[in-house]
Structures are given as structure tokens and as C-alpha cells.
Design a protein around this motif. Structure first.
Motif, PDB file in Angstrom:
ATOM      1  N   ALA A 118      37.414  36.882  49.159  1.00 29.86           N
ATOM      2  CA  ALA A 118      38.091  37.558  49.143  1.00 29.86           C
ATOM      3  C   ALA A 118      38.133  38.546  50.135  1.00 29.86           C
ATOM      4  O   ALA A 118      38.731  38.025  50.571  1.00 29.86           O
ATOM      5  CB  ALA A 118      39.164  37.759  47.959  1.00 29.86           C
ATOM      6  N   ALA A 119      37.378  39.596  50.022  1.00 30.01           N
ATOM      7  CA  ALA A 119      37.266  40.631  50.285  1.00 30.01           C
ATOM      8  C   ALA A 119      36.993  40.216  52.107  1.00 30.01           C
ATOM      9  O   ALA A 119      37.044  40.404  53.084  1.00 30.01           O
ATOM     10  CB  ALA A 119      36.229  40.996  50.089  1.00 30.01           C
ATOM     11  N   CYS A 122      39.853  38.688  53.642  1.00 28.56           N
ATOM     12  CA  CYS A 122      40.177  39.376  53.964  1.00 28.56           C
ATOM     13  C   CYS A 122      40.317  40.359  54.833  1.00 28.56           C
ATOM     14  O   CYS A 122      40.914  40.964  56.102  1.00 28.56           O
ATOM     15  CB  CYS A 122      40.810  40.645  52.701  1.00 28.56           C
ATOM     16  SG  CYS A 122      43.155  41.230  52.963  1.00 28.56           S
ATOM     17  N   GLY A 125      40.344  38.177  58.555  1.00 29.27           N
ATOM     18  CA  GLY A 125      41.861  37.356  58.471  1.00 29.27           C
ATOM     19  C   GLY A 125      42.413  38.801  59.545  1.00 29.27           C
ATOM     20  O   GLY A 125      43.263  38.768  59.988  1.00 29.27           O
ATOM     21  N   GLY A 126      42.446  40.136  58.400  1.00 29.62           N
ATOM     22  CA  GLY A 126      42.702  41.500  59.910  1.00 29.62           C
ATOM     23  C   GLY A 126      42.128  41.785  60.487  1.00 29.62           C
ATOM     24  O   GLY A 126      43.616  42.263  61.589  1.00 29.62           O
ATOM     25  N   ALA A 275      45.809  45.213  56.230  1.00 30.95           N
ATOM     26  CA  ALA A 275      45.327  43.657  55.287  1.00 30.95           C
ATOM     27  C   ALA A 275      43.275  44.641  55.826  1.00 30.95           C
ATOM     28  O   ALA A 275      42.803  44.111  54.828  1.00 30.95           O
ATOM     29  CB  ALA A 275      45.716  43.040  56.445  1.00 30.95           C
ATOM     30  N   ALA A 278      42.748  46.761  52.944  1.00 29.61           N
ATOM     31  CA  ALA A 278      42.789  45.776  51.288  1.00 29.61           C
ATOM     32  C   ALA A 278      41.648  45.363  51.221  1.00 29.61           C
ATOM     33  O   ALA A 278      41.046  45.020  50.285  1.00 29.61           O
ATOM     34  CB  ALA A 278      43.974  44.811  51.130  1.00 29.61           C
ATOM     35  N   GLY A 279      40.740  44.766  51.868  1.00 32.49           N
ATOM     36  CA  GLY A 279      39.295  44.333  52.702  1.00 32.49           C
ATOM     37  C   GLY A 279      38.598  45.149  51.433  1.00 32.49           C
ATOM     38  O   GLY A 279      37.495  45.077  50.622  1.00 32.49           O
TER      39      GLY A 279
END
Length: 286
Positions: A118-119, A122, A125-126, A275, A278-279
Motif C-alpha cells: 500500500a505504501a 501510495c 501514485g502521489g 499522498a 502519507a505513503g
């Protein structure tokens, strides 16, 4: 990851964004790249006799990585020649973690947790969000007709980055001497790039070096420190996790682009940066 490893990787990310900004700001990105590589080699050379040397098993990886790095410097310069740093840098750095994550499982037998995947998603994606926001805003002085060429070079370089990340991750583990391994990489890269320039543009390189010699010192120290810290981290943490966290260099690159290269940062890019942050937190908690 231990907090100290996270801090070291983030420090390397800052150094990486810094020397990339020096290359982009220079009059000729390729010659600036050569100066950066040469500076790192010159810094490394006098230190090598005082370090434990890499094990013999790591030398094939070091030689392979050196060849890959020749392509890296060439594609980096081409991407910056045809586009803004805020366009090319996120694309180069954003694609590589996904490639590393996909390749490290079958090649290295590593298995990431769901949180780590997920990291990776994230952060990547950011970075892609930042790139698309830059495109939509038309940031910088980049001409729209040159953007496809910049994108093509950046995507090719993402493959190169993924390749040398995997090769050096294996090499540094086999070396038992991470510091010397990194320094030999920079010495070998500098030798090859300087030889190429001496054959093709010796006078131009000499004149350029006289005018921009500070790029060699600052950029050389930056790239040596950035890659050395990342490779050390790969000896104590999963390759894909280190590679993904290292891509938070885009946070630093965004600030450098704003204040050093006079590029604009709007709300869409701010969300993309959030984002990425957050990752980084997810990777820290994994």
C-alpha cells in the motif's frame, strides 16, 4: 524499518533532489551530469585505500551497474534538456519503485506486507499525481511540443533506475563493504564518462568545467552521499521498501523547484505531495 534507517533514507532523498536540481539548472545537462559523476569519483578515489575493499563476488555487479549508469546519466540529461524538472523527475522516480517491487519478488525472493505494498502504491501514485498536475498547469517554461520527448526519456530512465537498483542491491549485499562498493561505482562511472567526453568534446568540457566547477564539488558530494545512504539501507531493509521511501525525494524536489528553479506549485500538486507523505508514513509503520 528502524527510525534511524528511515531518517538516513530521507537524508539521501534530499541529497538526490539537490544534485538533480544542479544538473537541470546548468546550461548543458549532460556536461553537468559528467561534472557531477566526476566530482563523486574524485571524492571517492583518495578514500578508497583506507576502506575495506568489496568482496570478489560483488565485482560483476559493480561492472554491470557501471554500464547501466552510463545510460542513466545520458537519459537523465536528455529528459532535462527537453522538459522541466517538475515534469521529468516525478516520472523517472515514480515509475521505478513499482518496477522494483514487481521484480524483487521473483528475482530476490522478497515478500512485502500488504501495508508495504500500500505504501509503494501510495508513494508512486502521489508522484504520478504530481506529474499530471504539472502537465495540467503547464508549469515552467517547458514547451508543450517537447514534453513527449521528455516523457519518453524519463520512462526509459525509470527502467534503467529499476535495473541498477536491483543490480546494486545484490552487489552491495555480496560486497560486505557498502562504502567501498559505492565509491568504486562512482570512480568507474567517472572514468567512462570522462573518456567519452575527451574523445567527443574535450574543449567544450574543459571550458564548461572552468565555469561550473562548483557543480562537480556539490553535485559529486550529493550523488555520492545519496546513493551511498540508499545502498547501505538496502543491506538492512527490503529493496522495494527502500526504493519506495527513497522516492520521497520528490517532496524535496518540489520545494527546490519552487525556490531554486522558480517553478510554481499549485493546490493539485500539493495534494499529490500529501499522498507521497502519507505513503512515507505507511512505510514507516509497516
Amino acid at each position: 524499518m528502524a527510525p534511524s534507517v528511515v531518517a538516513i533514507v530521507l537524508c539521501g532523498a534530499l541529497l538526490h533532489a539537490g544534485w538533480n536540481a544542479l544538473v537541470k539548472k546548468g546550461r548543458d545537462p549532460f556536461l553537468s551530469s559528467v561534472l557531477v559523476a566526476s566530482g563523486a569519483g574524485l571524492i571517492s578515489l583518495p578514500l578508497l585505500p583506507f576502506l575495506a575493499q568489496p568482496a570478489a563476488a560483488s565485482w560483476p555487479y559493480a561492472l554491470a551497474s557501471t554500464i547501466i549508469h552510463y545510460a542513466y546519466y545520458g537519459l537523465l540529461a536528455a529528459a532535462y534538456r527537453h522538459g522541466d524538472m517538475s515534469h521529468a523527475y516525478p516520472l523517472m522516480r515514480g515509475s521505478a519503485p513499482l518496477l522494483v517491487a514487481l521484480a524483487s519478488v521473483p528475482l530476490l525472493g522478497e515478500h512485502l506486507s500488504l501495508t508495504q505494498y500500500a505504501a509503494v502504491a501510495c508513494i508512486s501514485g502521489g508522484i504520478f499525481g504530481l506529474w499530471f498536475a504539472t502537465r495540467a498547469a503547464g508549469a515552467g517554461d517547458e514547451d508543450a511540443s517537447s514534453r513527449p520527448r521528455s516523457s519518453a526519456y524519463a520512462l526509459l530512465n525509470a527502467l534503467v533506475i529499476a535495473a541498477y537498483t536491483l543490480v546494486d542491491g545484490l552487489g552491495v549485499r555480496a560486497s560486505t563493504a557498502p562504502a567501498a562498493y559505492v565509491m568504486w561505482l562512482h570512480v568507474l562511472s567517472a572514468i567512462g564518462l570522462l573518456a567519452w567526453c575527451l574523445l567527443r568534446c574535450a574543449r567544450e568540457l574543459r571550458d564548461y568545467a572552468r565555469q561550473f566547477w562548483k557543480v562537480a564539488i556539490l553535485g559529486g558530494a550529493g550523488t555520492l552521499g545519496a546513493y551511498g545512504l540508499a545502498l547501505w539501507a538496502m543491506t538492512v531493509a527490503p529493496l522495494a521498501a527502500v526504493a519506495a521511501l527513497r522516492e520521497t525525494s520528490i517532496l524535496f524536489a518540489a520545494l527546490i523547484a519552487k525556490f531554486f528553479l522558480a517553478e510554481r506549485i499549485g493546490s493539485k500538486r500539493a495534494f499529490a505531495i500529501a499522498a507521497i507523505a502519507a505513503g512515507a508514513v505507511l512505510m514507516r509503520l509497516a
